[in-house]
Every structure is written in C-alpha cells, then in structure tokens.
Design a protein around this motif. Structure first.
Motif, PDB file in Angstrom:
ATOM      1  N   ALA A 257      50.546  87.274  20.232  1.00  0.00           N
ATOM      2  CA  ALA A 257      49.775  85.823  20.918  1.00  0.00           C
ATOM      3  C   ALA A 257      50.413  86.002  22.339  1.00  0.00           C
TER       4      ALA A 257
ATOM      5  N   GLY B 208      50.055  80.713  23.289  1.00  0.00           N
ATOM      6  CA  GLY B 208      48.787  80.333  22.844  1.00  0.00           C
ATOM      7  C   GLY B 208      48.037  79.623  21.281  1.00  0.00           C
TER       8      GLY B 208
ATOM      9  N   ASN C 155      46.430  81.030  17.679  1.00  0.00           N
ATOM     10  CA  ASN C 155      44.460  81.271  18.453  1.00  0.00           C
ATOM     11  C   ASN C 155      44.258  82.221  19.096  1.00  0.00           C
ATOM     12  N   ARG C 156      45.430  83.024  19.754  1.00  0.00           N
ATOM     13  CA  ARG C 156      45.414  83.523  20.855  1.00  0.00           C
ATOM     14  C   ARG C 156      45.567  84.906  19.969  1.00  0.00           C
TER      15      ARG C 156
ATOM     16  N   GLY D 106      47.067  88.022  24.085  1.00  0.00           N
ATOM     17  CA  GLY D 106      46.371  87.474  24.191  1.00  0.00           C
ATOM     18  C   GLY D 106      45.882  85.840  25.458  1.00  0.00           C
ATOM     19  N   SER D 107      47.125  85.500  25.385  1.00  0.00           N
ATOM     20  CA  SER D 107      47.070  84.857  26.361  1.00  0.00           C
ATOM     21  C   SER D 107      47.298  85.561  27.856  1.00  0.00           C
TER      22      SER D 107
END
Length: 369
Positions: free
Chosen positions: A135, A185, A188-189, A138-139
């Motif tokens: 995560a 995040g 969702n990330r 992805g953030s």
C-alpha cells in the motif's frame, strides 16, 4: 551483492514468535466515537496472544466514556481494544487478520486497535510489514513506473519502516500514515504491480554497519541529490550528493508566483526585499534575508510558504511589480533515493540493486528474512 545476514535487532523477536514482521501504524485520530466493520469481525485485548470474541453482526461502534471504552454499548476492561477480521480472528496464533477491516475513514489489512487518545480516540493498524509496503508503494510512487524502480522503492520503504520501528519499539505505534513518515493509503492503494515489487524483494533491507539505514527518499532532486546533513540535519555516510538523471525531465521543473501580501502573511515580515543569502554546496537555498533585514533558514522558509508551492529549496527568486516568482528544480528535501531519477535509471536498463547503490553509497543490500 545480496548477502544473508543475522542482524542482532529487537525486531527479530516478533519475527521469531509470529513468523511475520508487523508494524503499528497510526492511521487516524477521531472524536469520541468510531465505527469498525469487517467480515468475520472479532475483538479482544491489544496483545499478540489475545483471544478474540466474535461480533456476529460484523460491525462495532466504539465510544469513549471518560478514560474507558465501550464496544456496542458494553464496557471494555482494558484501556484499548483490538479488532480482527477473517479466519485468523478465531485463532490465537498472533497473526493479524487476513480480511480487510474498515475503521473510521480507512480500509486496511491486519488488525485495528482503538485506544483513548487526548480527548478522543486513536486508530492504530497492526499489519504485516509486506502488506503495509504494497500500500505504501501505491501511495508514494506512480504504479506505472518501471518494475525495477518499484522494487528499489520497496526496499527503501521496508528499510525506512524497520528503522523507525527500532526507534519507536516500545511506543504505542511505530509510524504515522502521512508524509511525515511514509504515505500509507490502505487497501485502496494496493496494485498488482506494487504487490509484485514487494514480493520480488521480500525481506531485503539496506544496512550500514549491520543496522537498517535511514532510507530517506523524495520525488525529484532536480539533477543532484542533497547531503543528509544539509537536507535533514542527518550527517550520514550513505546520504551524500550524487548526480541524477531526473534533472533532464520536465517533471523536475516548477514555478510559483506569490504576491507581497501572501509572502508577508506567511512569513510575518515585510515582503519587499526577500533575497537568497546563502546556499548549500548543491546550490539549494540555505538562508534568505527578508525585507526588514531579518534572516530565515531555507527549511523554515519552505515550511511557511508551503511545501506544495515551494516544492524544493533548489530555486531562484525574481522580484516582480507585485511580488515574487520562484523558479525551481525538484520536489522534496532531495536526500537519498530520488523516485523520478530511479524511473530514468530503470528506463536505461539499471536493476534495482544498482539504483539503490547509486542513491545510498556505502549501504549494503542484505536479506533479513
């Protein structure tokens, strides 16, 4: 070269006990009430060997009553309460839950601890390190970046997290979830590309003298990284200026216009006459002289004018009729790993080990687990 190593670190204790390294991430501070939900939700005390009691509805409302907590109207004996979802919630193996939990405004993997904090509540995510990293990637970095750049970021983020865990080992949490530490995040990330980068580097960390380094990173250095001393007051042998290809990229250039009124309000000094009075060896602004003759450090200037407007300290400033135009290079403090530079190097065929060696000279890539 990647070498196996047996580091004498406190973090190995939970690793041996749980067969998984975990982190405690402060994800949200709330008021006196918060909702937690998840499939197979259960709750128990905040301990690694806790037994969990199922919540059939899969939902819980936690309220603060003075210094104590209530879960769905029932008082909690301990000072804090831990929630777990999924099949692991029925076991006492100590492994965080395998089903996502929604807590307040976040959706995360692992467990969620709710504890009294100041006048309200604080949510802490207890999560396996590798799940956390997927995560974070992805953030912190565009998932469209080349795989080798994502792998390099995964190692840097893992190393940074373990270093922070050692610093805060006995605290209620090890890291926050904002830019003050690493942006996190939650579920969702995550992305298949971040998951692949984390798995490809599983357990790999950067060390110096057999301890995880302070693996600072930033978006873009503008062509040359900054020393740890000048950027962060961290005089470390592996945080030294190095050349970087990001300076040739359009993404490294920026401009910001500010009126005299904006500058005066932010700095609480007369705006007219602001000029650069000192620079570091990499040409970043070390100090400025303000309109009333007062001096201010470059780091403080950027904090007051705003990090998103004054994106770095590598800038020139031009006086206009109504204010100033700042023309700069880079985004961030400039020390350590440069994300856009890593992309450029990966595009040129560098692998993640070569990228990390470039930005952290003298650090060793080693297999912790």
């Amino acid at each position: 070269m990647l070498r196996p190593v047996a580091l004498v670190l406190l973090l190995l204790a939970p690793l041996r006990a749980l067969a998984v390294e975990t982190l405690r991430i402060a994800i949200e501070d709330t008021g006196g009430e918060v909702k937690v939900s998840g499939r197979g939700l259960a709750f128990g005390p905040d301990s690694e060997d806790a037994s969990f009691v199922p919540i059939p509805s899969g939902q819980a409302v936690i309220r603060r009553r003075g210094a104590k907590l209530e879960v769905n109207g029932a008082p909690v004996v301990d000072g804090s309460v831990r929630f777990r979802a999924g099949a692991a919630a029925s076991s006492d193996a100590g492994v965080p839950g395998d089903e996502p939990i929604k807590a307040g405004g976040a959706q995360v993997r692992g467990d969620v601890v709710v504890r009294p904090y100041r006048d309200g509540l604080q949510l802490i995510n207890v999560i396996p390190l590798e799940d956390y990293l997927a995560a974070v990637l992805g953030s912190e970095m565009p998932v469209s970046f080349p795989p080798e750049a994502l792998k390099a970021q995964a190692v840097a983020a893992r190393t940074y997290a373990l270093h922070k865990k050692l610093e805060a080992y006995s605290n209620a949490f090890h890291l926050g979830s904002s830019v003050l530490h690493q942006v996190y995040g939650g579920v969702n990330r995550e992305d298949p590309r971040t998951l692949a980068a984390v798995e490809a580097t599983r357990g790999q960390v950067l060390t110096y003298e057999l301890a995880p380094i302070e693996a600072y990173f930033h978006a873009s250095c503008g062509g040359r990284t900054e020393s740890g001393h000048d950027a962060l007051q961290r005089d470390l042998p592996y945080l030294q200026p190095v050349d970087c290809p990001c300076g040739k990229l359009p993404a490294s250039r920026w401009k910001a216009s500010m009126s005299d009124a904006e500058v005066k309000s932010a700095l609480k000094h007369p705006a007219q006459g602001l000029r650069v009075s000192g620079r570091t060896p990499t040409r970043r602004v070390l100090s400025v002289t303000l309109g009333d003759g007062a001096s201010m450090g470059g780091v403080e200037l950027r904090r007051r004018l705003g990090y998103t407007r004054l994106k770095s300290l590598d800038f020139e400033v031009e006086r206009t009729d109504r204010g100033y135009v700042f023309s700069g290079r880079g985004y961030g403090h400039g020390a350590g790993f440069c994300q856009w530079g890593a992309k450029a190097l990966a595009d040129d065929g560098w692998d993640y080990q070569e990228i990390l060696s470039h930005y952290y000279p003298g650090a060793e890539l080693q297999q912790l687990y």
